[in-house]
Design a protein around this motif. Sequence first.
Motif, PDB file in Angstrom:
ATOM      1  N   PHE A  69      86.252 -71.349  36.379  1.00 53.13           N
ATOM      2  CA  PHE A  69      87.082 -70.650  35.552  1.00 53.13           C
ATOM      3  C   PHE A  69      88.438 -71.360  35.333  1.00 53.13           C
ATOM      4  O   PHE A  69      89.038 -71.812  36.383  1.00 53.13           O
ATOM      5  CB  PHE A  69      87.392 -69.310  36.331  1.00 53.13           C
ATOM      6  CG  PHE A  69      86.309 -68.393  36.175  1.00 53.13           C
ATOM      7  CD1 PHE A  69      86.541 -67.291  35.185  1.00 53.13           C
ATOM      8  CD2 PHE A  69      85.340 -68.117  37.010  1.00 53.13           C
ATOM      9  CE1 PHE A  69      85.615 -66.088  35.050  1.00 53.13           C
ATOM     10  CE2 PHE A  69      84.296 -67.439  37.028  1.00 53.13           C
ATOM     11  CZ  PHE A  69      84.343 -66.281  36.050  1.00 53.13           C
ATOM     12  N   SER A  70      88.588 -71.445  34.124  1.00 50.11           N
ATOM     13  CA  SER A  70      89.905 -72.048  33.592  1.00 50.11           C
ATOM     14  C   SER A  70      91.258 -71.341  33.817  1.00 50.11           C
ATOM     15  O   SER A  70      92.203 -71.415  34.135  1.00 50.11           O
ATOM     16  CB  SER A  70      89.873 -72.882  32.507  1.00 50.11           C
ATOM     17  OG  SER A  70      89.554 -71.783  31.459  1.00 50.11           O
ATOM     18  N   CYS A  71      90.850 -69.805  33.809  1.00 48.06           N
ATOM     19  CA  CYS A  71      91.751 -68.755  33.598  1.00 48.06           C
ATOM     20  C   CYS A  71      91.818 -68.160  35.097  1.00 48.06           C
ATOM     21  O   CYS A  71      90.968 -68.568  35.967  1.00 48.06           O
ATOM     22  CB  CYS A  71      91.553 -67.679  32.766  1.00 48.06           C
ATOM     23  SG  CYS A  71      89.715 -67.056  33.160  1.00 48.06           S
ATOM     24  N   TYR A  72      93.125 -67.811  35.453  1.00 51.81           N
ATOM     25  CA  TYR A  72      93.166 -67.116  36.589  1.00 51.81           C
ATOM     26  C   TYR A  72      92.488 -66.036  36.727  1.00 51.81           C
ATOM     27  O   TYR A  72      92.418 -64.988  35.732  1.00 51.81           O
ATOM     28  CB  TYR A  72      94.641 -66.878  37.035  1.00 51.81           C
ATOM     29  CG  TYR A  72      95.465 -68.226  37.169  1.00 51.81           C
ATOM     30  CD1 TYR A  72      94.940 -69.206  38.121  1.00 51.81           C
ATOM     31  CD2 TYR A  72      96.719 -68.477  36.570  1.00 51.81           C
ATOM     32  CE1 TYR A  72      95.850 -70.334  38.205  1.00 51.81           C
ATOM     33  CE2 TYR A  72      97.668 -69.413  36.644  1.00 51.81           C
ATOM     34  CZ  TYR A  72      97.007 -70.436  37.551  1.00 51.81           C
ATOM     35  OH  TYR A  72      97.670 -71.539  38.007  1.00 51.81           O
ATOM     36  N   THR A  73      91.657 -65.317  37.840  1.00 54.16           N
ATOM     37  CA  THR A  73      91.149 -64.336  38.104  1.00 54.16           C
ATOM     38  C   THR A  73      91.574 -63.627  39.345  1.00 54.16           C
ATOM     39  O   THR A  73      92.204 -63.852  40.294  1.00 54.16           O
ATOM     40  CB  THR A  73      89.553 -64.765  38.412  1.00 54.16           C
ATOM     41  OG1 THR A  73      89.518 -65.448  39.741  1.00 54.16           O
ATOM     42  CG2 THR A  73      89.234 -65.762  37.138  1.00 54.16           C
ATOM     43  N   GLY A  74      91.241 -62.202  38.938  1.00 55.96           N
ATOM     44  CA  GLY A  74      91.178 -61.333  40.291  1.00 55.96           C
ATOM     45  C   GLY A  74      89.793 -60.988  40.700  1.00 55.96           C
ATOM     46  O   GLY A  74      88.721 -60.711  39.634  1.00 55.96           O
ATOM     47  N   VAL A  75      89.440 -60.989  41.832  1.00 56.78           N
ATOM     48  CA  VAL A  75      88.107 -61.115  42.160  1.00 56.78           C
ATOM     49  C   VAL A  75      87.543 -59.969  43.201  1.00 56.78           C
ATOM     50  O   VAL A  75      88.501 -59.632  44.387  1.00 56.78           O
ATOM     51  CB  VAL A  75      87.697 -62.294  43.000  1.00 56.78           C
ATOM     52  CG1 VAL A  75      86.119 -62.322  43.403  1.00 56.78           C
ATOM     53  CG2 VAL A  75      87.995 -63.584  41.875  1.00 56.78           C
ATOM     54  N   GLY A  76      86.738 -59.011  42.835  1.00 57.08           N
ATOM     55  CA  GLY A  76      86.293 -57.917  43.868  1.00 57.08           C
ATOM     56  C   GLY A  76      85.087 -58.619  44.615  1.00 57.08           C
ATOM     57  O   GLY A  76      84.182 -59.265  44.272  1.00 57.08           O
ATOM     58  N   LEU A  77      85.430 -58.303  46.005  1.00 57.21           N
ATOM     59  CA  LEU A  77      84.368 -58.977  46.962  1.00 57.21           C
ATOM     60  C   LEU A  77      83.650 -57.911  47.739  1.00 57.21           C
ATOM     61  O   LEU A  77      83.952 -56.888  47.850  1.00 57.21           O
ATOM     62  CB  LEU A  77      85.193 -59.917  47.944  1.00 57.21           C
ATOM     63  CG  LEU A  77      85.875 -60.850  47.474  1.00 57.21           C
ATOM     64  CD1 LEU A  77      87.236 -61.300  48.349  1.00 57.21           C
ATOM     65  CD2 LEU A  77      85.023 -62.007  46.815  1.00 57.21           C
ATOM     66  N   GLY A  78      82.118 -58.252  47.927  1.00 57.68           N
ATOM     67  CA  GLY A  78      81.374 -57.571  48.377  1.00 57.68           C
ATOM     68  C   GLY A  78      79.833 -57.054  48.159  1.00 57.68           C
ATOM     69  O   GLY A  78      79.499 -58.278  47.091  1.00 57.68           O
ATOM     70  N   ASN A  79      79.025 -56.813  48.828  1.00 56.30           N
ATOM     71  CA  ASN A  79      77.494 -57.013  48.298  1.00 56.30           C
ATOM     72  C   ASN A  79      77.241 -55.831  47.138  1.00 56.30           C
ATOM     73  O   ASN A  79      76.462 -55.928  46.407  1.00 56.30           O
ATOM     74  CB  ASN A  79      76.650 -56.345  49.471  1.00 56.30           C
ATOM     75  CG  ASN A  79      76.205 -57.619  50.235  1.00 56.30           C
ATOM     76  OD1 ASN A  79      75.789 -58.557  49.731  1.00 56.30           O
ATOM     77  ND2 ASN A  79      76.233 -57.488  51.566  1.00 56.30           N
TER      78      ASN A  79
END
Length: 311
Positions: free
Chosen positions: A13-23
């Motif tokens: 990703f070149s853009c900044y991200t918000g990431v949701g983490l989990g299964n």
Amino acid sequence: MQVINSNNSNNIFSCYTGVGLGNFDGLHIGHMALINTLIRESKLNGLSSVVYTFTRHTENILRKKLITPLLLTESKKIELLSETTLDYLYLDEFNEAFSRMSPEEFVIKILKSKLNIKLAVAGHDYRFGYKGEGDIPLLEQFGKKYGFKVVVIPPITCDNEIISSTSIRQSIINGNLETAYKLLGRNYSIIAEVVNGRRVGNTIGFPTANIHPEKYLVLPHNGVYITKTLLNGHLYNSMTNVGYNPTFEDVQQKTIETHIMDFHQDIYGEKIEVFFLKKIRDEKKFSNVEELIIQITKDMRVARDYLNIDS
């Protein structure tokens, strides 16, 4: 929503991200609270929202002999997430080499280098890295060190019980589909192609569509259920038997057989989705076919009353 599979992409990703983490097995009410928070916080901060998860359940790689039954196929997960305003679903390949990555390696190699993270959203019990050594306090430490904010989703409860994939799985295995509905936020369903069966249903006046679900998918307890069946965009009333049909001695494989009410089309080879609403009774062995027909007729009356259909 764009789906990125790490096997088919070197996407960074070149853009900044918000990431949701989990299964995110099940995408239950708790998961959706996390994802909705991710989407909202990402928009507020000008970030692209990404759910980061795996193509296979981590426990089914690490515990080879103790398989965790799944609540969702990958295709159903994609379908449900595509109904949100999530920007990306990133599906990574979890294997033994990946499992040996330390918590800090995971943050550096995946969250920073691949995903360009500025915001992490995770559940209160999220674990990451080798043997799950990473926890929320450690993730928060890494957030300060590597420049990303961490938002922690507290436990989501229903009837004073914490909503979890484990409790939903157990409700389904026990045949308690109404509890599963409350915890999932939708009816549990199984998608599969209609295959040829022994056509016994045709001979007794209750033709069925037989399906074999994907391996590892959790199956309801053996019995008869009130269901709805989705076929080619149309939702039909139905009744479904899960089990071995003990009245017929030669049945060795567990089957799912759905009788679609007031329906007379040949749908072999078609894909259907069966939604489980309520259990009518356990599976039972009958002395003869006539007793079975009498019981199915009674079951059908119960189902039609529940669905508010004229007999």
